[in-house]
Each structure stands twice: as C-alpha cells, then as structure tokens.
Design a protein around this motif. Structure first.
Motif, PDB file in Angstrom:
ATOM      1  N   LEU A  93       0.831  -1.208   0.000  1.00 57.56           N
ATOM      2  CA  LEU A  93       0.000   0.000   0.000  1.00 57.56           C
ATOM      3  C   LEU A  93       0.864   1.254   0.000  1.00 57.56           C
ATOM      4  O   LEU A  93       1.700   1.438   0.888  1.00 57.56           O
ATOM      5  N   GLU A  94       0.643   2.094  -1.007  1.00 54.38           N
ATOM      6  CA  GLU A  94       1.240   3.425  -0.979  1.00 54.38           C
ATOM      7  C   GLU A  94       0.450   4.299  -0.002  1.00 54.38           C
ATOM      8  O   GLU A  94      -0.598   3.903   0.502  1.00 54.38           O
ATOM      9  N   ARG A  95       0.962   5.477   0.249  1.00 55.98           N
ATOM     10  CA  ARG A  95       0.299   6.362   1.210  1.00 55.98           C
ATOM     11  C   ARG A  95      -1.127   6.691   0.746  1.00 55.98           C
ATOM     12  O   ARG A  95      -1.345   7.031  -0.413  1.00 55.98           O
ATOM     13  N   TYR A  96      -2.093   6.546   1.664  1.00 52.14           N
ATOM     14  CA  TYR A  96      -3.523   6.785   1.473  1.00 52.14           C
ATOM     15  C   TYR A  96      -4.187   5.777   0.543  1.00 52.14           C
ATOM     16  O   TYR A  96      -5.364   5.914   0.230  1.00 52.14           O
ATOM     17  N   GLU A  97      -3.451   4.763   0.104  1.00 52.89           N
ATOM     18  CA  GLU A  97      -4.069   3.712  -0.712  1.00 52.89           C
ATOM     19  C   GLU A  97      -4.855   2.773   0.195  1.00 52.89           C
ATOM     20  O   GLU A  97      -4.499   2.545   1.352  1.00 52.89           O
ATOM     21  N   THR A  98      -5.955   2.221  -0.329  1.00 58.77           N
ATOM     22  CA  THR A  98      -6.785   1.308   0.449  1.00 58.77           C
ATOM     23  C   THR A  98      -6.689  -0.119  -0.104  1.00 58.77           C
ATOM     24  O   THR A  98      -6.306  -0.331  -1.261  1.00 58.77           O
ATOM     25  N   ALA A  99      -7.050  -1.063   0.747  1.00 54.51           N
ATOM     26  CA  ALA A  99      -7.096  -2.465   0.344  1.00 54.51           C
ATOM     27  C   ALA A  99      -8.173  -3.163   1.158  1.00 54.51           C
ATOM     28  O   ALA A  99      -8.612  -2.665   2.209  1.00 54.51           O
ATOM     29  N   LEU A 100      -8.617  -4.304   0.654  1.00 53.00           N
ATOM     30  CA  LEU A 100      -9.614  -5.109   1.353  1.00 53.00           C
ATOM     31  C   LEU A 100      -8.953  -6.393   1.848  1.00 53.00           C
ATOM     32  O   LEU A 100      -8.426  -7.184   1.053  1.00 53.00           O
ATOM     33  N   VAL A 101      -8.967  -6.588   3.159  1.00 54.40           N
ATOM     34  CA  VAL A 101      -8.398  -7.789   3.770  1.00 54.40           C
ATOM     35  C   VAL A 101      -9.542  -8.757   4.072  1.00 54.40           C
ATOM     36  O   VAL A 101     -10.467  -8.420   4.825  1.00 54.40           O
ATOM     37  N   ARG A 102      -9.464  -9.959   3.501  1.00 55.07           N
ATOM     38  CA  ARG A 102     -10.519 -10.959   3.673  1.00 55.07           C
ATOM     39  C   ARG A 102      -9.985 -12.117   4.521  1.00 55.07           C
ATOM     40  O   ARG A 102      -9.024 -12.786   4.146  1.00 55.07           O
ATOM     41  N   ILE A 103     -10.632 -12.315   5.675  1.00 51.41           N
ATOM     42  CA  ILE A 103     -10.196 -13.350   6.618  1.00 51.41           C
ATOM     43  C   ILE A 103     -11.287 -14.414   6.732  1.00 51.41           C
ATOM     44  O   ILE A 103     -12.372 -14.131   7.263  1.00 51.41           O
ATOM     45  N   PRO A 104     -11.048 -15.630   6.262  1.00 43.54           N
ATOM     46  CA  PRO A 104     -12.022 -16.706   6.482  1.00 43.54           C
ATOM     47  C   PRO A 104     -12.145 -16.988   7.975  1.00 43.54           C
ATOM     48  O   PRO A 104     -11.151 -17.313   8.641  1.00 43.54           O
ATOM     49  N   PHE A 105     -13.368 -16.858   8.509  1.00 45.63           N
ATOM     50  CA  PHE A 105     -13.523 -17.012   9.961  1.00 45.63           C
ATOM     51  C   PHE A 105     -14.992 -17.280  10.280  1.00 45.63           C
ATOM     52  O   PHE A 105     -15.884 -16.576   9.802  1.00 45.63           O
ATOM     53  N   GLU A 106     -15.235 -18.288  11.115  1.00 44.16           N
ATOM     54  CA  GLU A 106     -16.593 -18.611  11.549  1.00 44.16           C
ATOM     55  C   GLU A 106     -16.940 -17.753  12.770  1.00 44.16           C
ATOM     56  O   GLU A 106     -16.681 -18.127  13.910  1.00 44.16           O
ATOM     57  N   TRP A 107     -17.481 -16.610  12.531  1.00 45.56           N
ATOM     58  CA  TRP A 107     -17.819 -15.676  13.604  1.00 45.56           C
ATOM     59  C   TRP A 107     -19.250 -15.913  14.087  1.00 45.56           C
ATOM     60  O   TRP A 107     -20.075 -16.493  13.390  1.00 45.56           O
ATOM     61  N   ASN A 108     -19.535 -15.434  15.290  1.00 42.02           N
ATOM     62  CA  ASN A 108     -20.864 -15.581  15.873  1.00 42.02           C
ATOM     63  C   ASN A 108     -21.486 -14.210  16.123  1.00 42.02           C
ATOM     64  O   ASN A 108     -20.799 -13.308  16.651  1.00 42.02           O
ATOM     65  N   PRO A 109     -22.732 -14.010  15.766  1.00 42.84           N
ATOM     66  CA  PRO A 109     -23.390 -12.713  15.983  1.00 42.84           C
ATOM     67  C   PRO A 109     -23.371 -12.315  17.460  1.00 42.84           C
ATOM     68  O   PRO A 109     -23.457 -13.163  18.351  1.00 42.84           O
ATOM     69  N   ALA A 110     -23.231 -11.009  17.681  1.00 46.16           N
ATOM     70  CA  ALA A 110     -23.301 -10.384  19.011  1.00 46.16           C
ATOM     71  C   ALA A 110     -22.069 -10.648  19.877  1.00 46.16           C
ATOM     72  O   ALA A 110     -21.994 -10.159  21.003  1.00 46.16           O
TER      73      ALA A 110
END
Length: 392
Positions: A93-110
C-alpha cells in the motif's frame, strides 16, 4: 502609454509569481538533492482500519495506509490468533491507498472480536468490535425499512411541528420575536450537536493524518461563508420577486435542518449496519419528540405570511426527507470521512441561519437583542432541545 500599462501589469504579475517560484524550488530541493540532508529520524508506519464487515463465514476489513511511508501487510489475526488472509488488490500500500483484507472465519453474531493487522516491520494495529453483526446487503426490503425509519424520525416529526403555525399567527409582535429567538435557540443546539457528532466520528474512525478537528473547523467555516453568501443573495432577490423575506428565511432554515438530518440519517444507517442499535418504539418516540421542534423552527418565520400551506409542506420535505437519504448512504456505503464532511456542512448551515434570524429580528423592530423575550426564547429553545435529546 499603452505599452507602459502592459509593462506595469507584467511587473505586477511577476511580483506575485516570484514567491511561488521560490516555493516550488524549495519543495523540489527537499524531495531531490536535500532529501538526505533533511532525512531525520525514522518514519513509522500507520494503517487505519476504516470498516470491518462480517459477511457469511468471513471478516472483511477495509484498510488505508495513513502513514508517511509505503507499507506491506504481512499477516492478520482475530482475537490474537493468526488467521489466513487474502489482500485485494495486493498487500503493498502506498500512502492513502486502500485495500480489502478478507479473513475466512466462523464468527458468531453479538460476540466481541479484536481484529489485528501486522505490517512487514512487525508493527501491529488492531480494532475492537463490541458486537459482531452481519453486514447489510442492499435489498428492496432494506431500502424500504430505511425509508420508513427516515420518515418516522425525519419527515413526520417536522410536519407535526409545522402545526404550530396557527398558534404563532395569532400572537403579538413581542411574543412573535420570542418564538423567533426560540427558533434560534433550537438551531444553536442542533449546530452544536452536529459539531459534537462530527468530532466524535473523526476521533473514533479517522486517522490522525486527516486532522479531524481542523477538518471539521475548515468545512464548517467554508459552509457558513458559502451559505451566508447564498442566503444574502436569496434574500436580496426576495425583495424584487414574489418570494418574501420570511419565506426566504424559512427556506434557509429548512435547508440547514435538512443538512443536519442527512448527517443524522448517516449515523442511524451506520449504527444499524454495525448492529449497535435497535429501533424500538421508545427510540422512535424519542427521535420524534426531538425533531418535532425543527418544524416549529420553520413555522415561526412563516407565521406572518398568507397562503403558506403548500410552501410549508415543501419546506417540511426539504428538512425531513434527507434523513431517508442519509440512512441509505450510512447503511450501505458508509464512510467516516463523508459523515464528518456532511455533519460539518450542516453545522455551518445552521449557524448561518441563526445569524440571519437575529438580523431579521433587528430589522423587524427589536433593536435590543438582549431583551427579556430574546434571552428567554434563546434559553428555552436550548433547554427544550436538550430535554428531548435525552430520549434519543
């Protein structure tokens, strides 16, 4: 003589450009030959996790490089446990550049989660999520839900507040000035509320490099000056057209309240998207009580006009409907930077309207703005807004 005038203009232009030329040379030197000389200390990396979405069996993090140097995302973790992650479009990432990090994870609501990102030099950054909630996906049902919420908290309360018009029409001039001062007090509270919300959003979600406080102040002042100029033009046109001055002022109030309600809608939509708010009947009643006073603010200047029902309805929509659009934007494409901008614009617009109302009261015969009617009106307006805000 003509040659002399051209020569004088040329010298004038040159004298104005010379400082800029030296500034360009200075900057070129700093980034060129002087870069080694001025390279003091070690620049530290900084990334900001602007948004965390929980989608199906995945956590998605929108990250921005807000530091002075390029960075490379090395790994991700959830609750201090390293997780596999994909970075789109890439990890660098250059300065002020954005990226999307995708993490496979079984999360639970709340459930609460702490997501972390580590860059190539070992520096780790984290963001705490108090309660995980599924990310909103645009659908006709959800669009309709936000429209209903925006109608309940924006349009309907403002329209109810407009029903005070017959009462205000029958009162004396002194009492009329009291209600105009009350309007100014209501608006002053809204303006301060907008600034507070903008500062809160900037502190919690914007990186320090954006200078949140200065951003709010800059946008507020520019909004105030721009709308003050536009308002003066509108009022001056009112003198030579069918639009009267009270109508012009009421329209400016509607626009200012509309900008505020757009920012309020942004906050509502974002809160629903984060799962941090439940729209109970009590909460909707609280918003209704708070926003009904905005209708009074529009009705007060119009109370000396005739045949205003249609105009009031239009102004009520201008003031209330932006809550719907704000909820859509906040729920589906929320951006902290955009939220800060609109809240600041709304604050500037409201402060500009307050100045216009006070000027109008003076022109209408009340030269003493410190009279009992003015002081009590201002104070009661602030107290009413504070009391109703407790229920929101």
């Amino acid at each position: 003589m003509e040659l002399s005038d051209k020569s004088s203009k040329g010298k004038l232009i040159a004298s104005g450009l010379i400082p800029f030329a030296f500034l360009v040379i200075l900057i070129a030197y700093i980034f060129g030959p002087g870069s080694d000389l001025l390279d003091l200390g070690i620049p530290l990396p900084e990334i900001t996790m602007e948004k965390v979405d929980f989608i199906d069996s995945e956590i998605q993090i929108t990250v921005r490089n807000t530091g002075p140097i390029p960075v490379e995302i090395a790994m991700a973790d959830v609750n201090d446990r390293i997780q596999p992650a994909a970075v789109e479009p890439d990890r660098y990432l250059e300065r002020y550049e954005t990226a999307l990090v995708r993490i496979p994870f079984e999360w639970n609501p709340a459930e609460p989660y702490i997501v972390g990102l580590t860059v190539e030099d070992g520096t780790r950054f984290e963001k705490e999520i108090e309660a995980a909630a599924p990310a909103l996906e645009p659908s006709l049902e959800l669009v309709g839900l936000f429209a209903i919420i925006g109608t309940y908290v924006g349009i309907i309360p403002v329209m109810i507040g407009l029903l005070w018009l017959p009462f205000i029409k029958k009162i004396s001039k002194q009492k009329y000035h009291f209600f105009l001062a009350l309007t100014a007090g209501l608006l002053l509270f809204l303006g301060i509320d907008s600034v507070e919300e903008a500062l809160e959003v900037s502190e919690e979600n914007l990186a320090g490099s954006f200078n949140g406080v200065l951003l709010v102040a800059t946008v507020l002042v520019l909004s105030f000056l721009g709308l003050y100029y536009s308002g003066e033009k509108l009022i001056s046109r009112a003198k030579s057209s069918r639009i009267t001055k009270p109508v012009a002022i009421a329209l400016m109030i509607s626009i200012g309240i509309g900008l505020h309600n757009f920012g309020e809608g942004l906050a509502i939509g974002a809160a629903v998207g984060l799962g941090s708010i439940a729209f109970s009947t009590f909460l909707i009643v609280g918003f209704a009580m708070h926003n009904t006073t905005e209708g009074l603010a529009i009705a007060s200047p119009m109370s000396r006009e005739k045949k205003v029902i249609g105009k009031l309805a239009v102004m009520g929509m201008i003031a209330g409907a932006p809550a719907i659009f704000g909820a859509w934007v906040g729920g589906f494409v929320y951006s902290p930077f955009t939220s800060v901008i609109f809240l600041s614009i709304g604050a500037g617009a409201i402060f500009q309207v307050i100045i216009t109302i006070l000027k109008w009261i003076r022109e209408d015969g009340d030269k003493n703005l410190s009279s009992a009617a003015m002081a009590s009106g201002f104070a009661i307006g602030m107290v009413v807004m504070y009391v109703t805000s407790i229920f929101v």
